[in-house]
Enzyme design. Structure first.
Site, PDB file in Angstrom:
ATOM      1  CB  SER A 140     -19.184  10.378 -10.641  1.00 13.22           C
ATOM      2  OG  SER A 140     -19.135  10.749 -12.009  1.00 13.22           O
TER       3      SER A 140
ATOM      4  CG  HIS B 171     -23.573   9.451 -10.409  1.00 14.56           C
ATOM      5  ND1 HIS B 171     -24.863   9.799 -10.067  1.00 14.56           N
ATOM      6  CD2 HIS B 171     -23.095  10.488 -11.128  1.00 14.56           C
ATOM      7  CE1 HIS B 171     -25.140  10.998 -10.548  1.00 14.56           C
ATOM      8  NE2 HIS B 171     -24.086  11.443 -11.212  1.00 14.56           N
TER       9      HIS B 171
ATOM     10  CG  ASP C 276     -22.258  12.149 -14.445  1.00 18.07           C
ATOM     11  OD1 ASP C 276     -23.274  12.562 -13.870  1.00 18.07           O
ATOM     12  OD2 ASP C 276     -21.167  11.962 -13.850  1.00 18.07           O
TER      13      ASP C 276
ATOM     14  CG  MET D 250     -22.381  15.036 -19.244  1.00 21.02           C
ATOM     15  SD  MET D 250     -20.836  15.814 -18.780  1.00 21.02           S
ATOM     16  CE  MET D 250     -20.745  15.363 -17.039  1.00 21.02           C
TER      17      MET D 250
ATOM     18  CG  HIS E 167     -26.807  13.411 -13.218  1.00 23.54           C
ATOM     19  ND1 HIS E 167     -25.690  14.079 -12.761  1.00 23.54           N
ATOM     20  CD2 HIS E 167     -27.722  14.365 -13.503  1.00 23.54           C
ATOM     21  CE1 HIS E 167     -25.920  15.384 -12.778  1.00 23.54           C
ATOM     22  NE2 HIS E 167     -27.147  15.584 -13.224  1.00 23.54           N
TER      23      HIS E 167
ATOM     24  CG  MET F  81     -26.138  16.815 -16.469  1.00 20.93           C
ATOM     25  SD  MET F  81     -24.459  16.538 -15.886  1.00 20.93           S
ATOM     26  CE  MET F  81     -24.418  14.743 -15.921  1.00 20.93           C
TER      27      MET F  81
ATOM     28  CG  MET G 170     -26.478  19.633 -10.534  1.00 18.94           C
ATOM     29  SD  MET G 170     -25.537  18.104 -10.771  1.00 18.94           S
ATOM     30  CE  MET G 170     -23.838  18.659 -10.808  1.00 18.94           C
TER      31      MET G 170
ATOM     32  N   GLY H  82     -16.068  16.761 -13.775  1.00 16.88           N
ATOM     33  CA  GLY H  82     -15.628  16.365 -12.451  1.00 16.88           C
ATOM     34  C   GLY H  82     -14.542  17.323 -11.964  1.00 16.88           C
TER      35      GLY H  82
ATOM     36  CG  ASP I   7     -23.324  14.807  -9.219  1.00 16.76           C
ATOM     37  OD1 ASP I   7     -22.086  14.693  -9.067  1.00 16.76           O
ATOM     38  OD2 ASP I   7     -23.922  14.505 -10.277  1.00 16.76           O
ATOM     39  N   GLY I   8     -21.126  16.737  -6.968  1.00 20.71           N
ATOM     40  CA  GLY I   8     -20.152  17.745  -7.373  1.00 20.71           C
ATOM     41  C   GLY I   8     -19.307  18.240  -6.215  1.00 20.71           C
TER      42      GLY I   8
HETATM   43  C1  DX5 Z   1     -20.702  16.730 -12.976  1.00 22.61           C
HETATM   44  C2  DX5 Z   1     -21.169  15.301 -12.845  1.00 22.61           C
HETATM   45  C3  DX5 Z   1     -20.625  14.656 -11.651  1.00 22.61           C
HETATM   46  C4  DX5 Z   1     -19.116  14.586 -11.600  1.00 22.61           C
HETATM   47  C5  DX5 Z   1     -18.716  14.574 -10.148  1.00 22.61           C
HETATM   48  O1  DX5 Z   1     -21.463  17.393 -13.899  1.00 22.61           O
HETATM   49  O2  DX5 Z   1     -22.588  15.242 -12.768  1.00 22.61           O
HETATM   50  O3  DX5 Z   1     -21.222  13.386 -11.411  1.00 22.61           O
HETATM   51  O4  DX5 Z   1     -18.587  13.495 -12.272  1.00 22.61           O
HETATM   52  O5  DX5 Z   1     -17.329  14.615 -10.045  1.00 22.61           O
HETATM   53  P1  DX5 Z   1     -16.568  15.189  -8.764  1.00 22.61           P
HETATM   54  O6  DX5 Z   1     -17.005  14.365  -7.594  1.00 22.61           O
HETATM   55  O7  DX5 Z   1     -15.138  15.036  -9.103  1.00 22.61           O
HETATM   56  O8  DX5 Z   1     -16.998  16.625  -8.601  1.00 22.61           O
HETATM   57 ZN    ZN Z   2     -23.660  13.382 -12.022  1.00 23.92          ZN
END
Ligand code: DX5
Ligand code: ZN
Length: 229
Positions: A15, A40, A42, A44, A73, A75, A144, A151, A180-181
């Site tokens: 990510s 990956h 994100d 948001m 991804h 959100m 999730m 992260g 993921d997470g």
């Molecule tokens: C969280 C994101 C993830 C995040 C994962 O909402 O969707 O992709 O960046 O980070 P880590 O691996 O540090 O949990």
């Molecule tokens: Zn993600």
């Protein structure tokens, strides 16, 4: 296009939320040179999740650096009007949250019509039943394993029974099952046993901040994958 062969072992999708944003192009080169499978990304919206991140214009800017797969991804709620901009920006996979679109079936059809693979993400509190009637329109299921937005959070092991049930629901369909997470080498064996085949990892890949660290970090994930009970 993405390799969706379910027989292929672990895919690692770093990510880039954990990358150095001032050097995104070089960071992507580095993780791909060190053997990641997907990148990956994100998206948001500051509404569905309490954070703002990577929009279509940044995706378009980094696309030329990505030789593997851009795994986007989203959100974002409502999400439909953003599907085309992310597809135009070069997404290979677009994943939407089941909780973020009132007409999930339609959103998935739009993603495929745009020429992308279609994914559905489920928040920790969402049941696998949310995808029961759209399974034939899905290429990827993202569970999730933290509450989305940031992260560096801790893996929620309570998601493992849900992952097991989703693996059973998938059956022989060519659907990848991604978490993921909070992914670390320590949780990889349990995730594999539950049926995961694709891991997103931000902190666990980018910690250390150099290509040598990225190589060692991804090696640790692959070695953990090969640990058999
Ligand atoms: C969280 C994101 C993830 C995040 C994962 O909402 O969707 O992709 O960046 O980070 P880590 O691996 O540090 O949990
Ligand atoms: Zn993600």
């Amino acid at each position: 296009m993405p390799d969706f062969d379910p027989a292929r072992p672990l895919k690692i999708a770093p990510s880039i939320m954990s990358a150095d944003f001032a050097r995104l192009g070089q960071e992507i080169r580095a993780i791909e040179d060190q053997g990641c499978d997907w990148v990956h990304v994100d998206g948001m919206d500051g509404h569905f999740v309490p954070n703002l991140a990577i929009g279509p214009n940044v995706c378009a800017a980094i696309r030329p650096y990505i030789r593997t797969v851009m795994d986007v991804h989203l959100m974002i709620s409502p999400v439909d009007e953003y599907l085309e901009p992310y597809a135009r920006a070069g997404a290979d996979i677009i994943t939407v949250h089941a909780e973020a679109t009132p007409h999930l079936d339609r959103s998935l059809a739009v993603i495929r019509d745009l020429g992308c693979k279609a994914g559905v993400a489920l928040n920790p509190a969402t049941s696998e039943s949310a995808i029961e009637y759209v399974l034939d329109k899905i290429d990827l299921i993202l569970v999730m394993t933290v509450n989305p937005g940031f992260g560096g959070q801790t893996f929620l092991s309570g998601q493992l029974p849900k992952i097991r049930r989703i693996r059973a629901m998938i059956g022989q369909r060519p659907i990848r099952l991604e978490i993921d997470g909070g992914v670390t080498p320590g949780i990889v064996p349990a995730a594999r046993a539950a049926g995961v085949d694709t891991v997103v990892a931000g902190t666990a890949v980018f910690k250390g901040g150099t290509p040598e660290h990225y190589a060692a970090n991804m090696r640790a994930l692959r070695e953990a994958w090969d640990i058999r009970d």
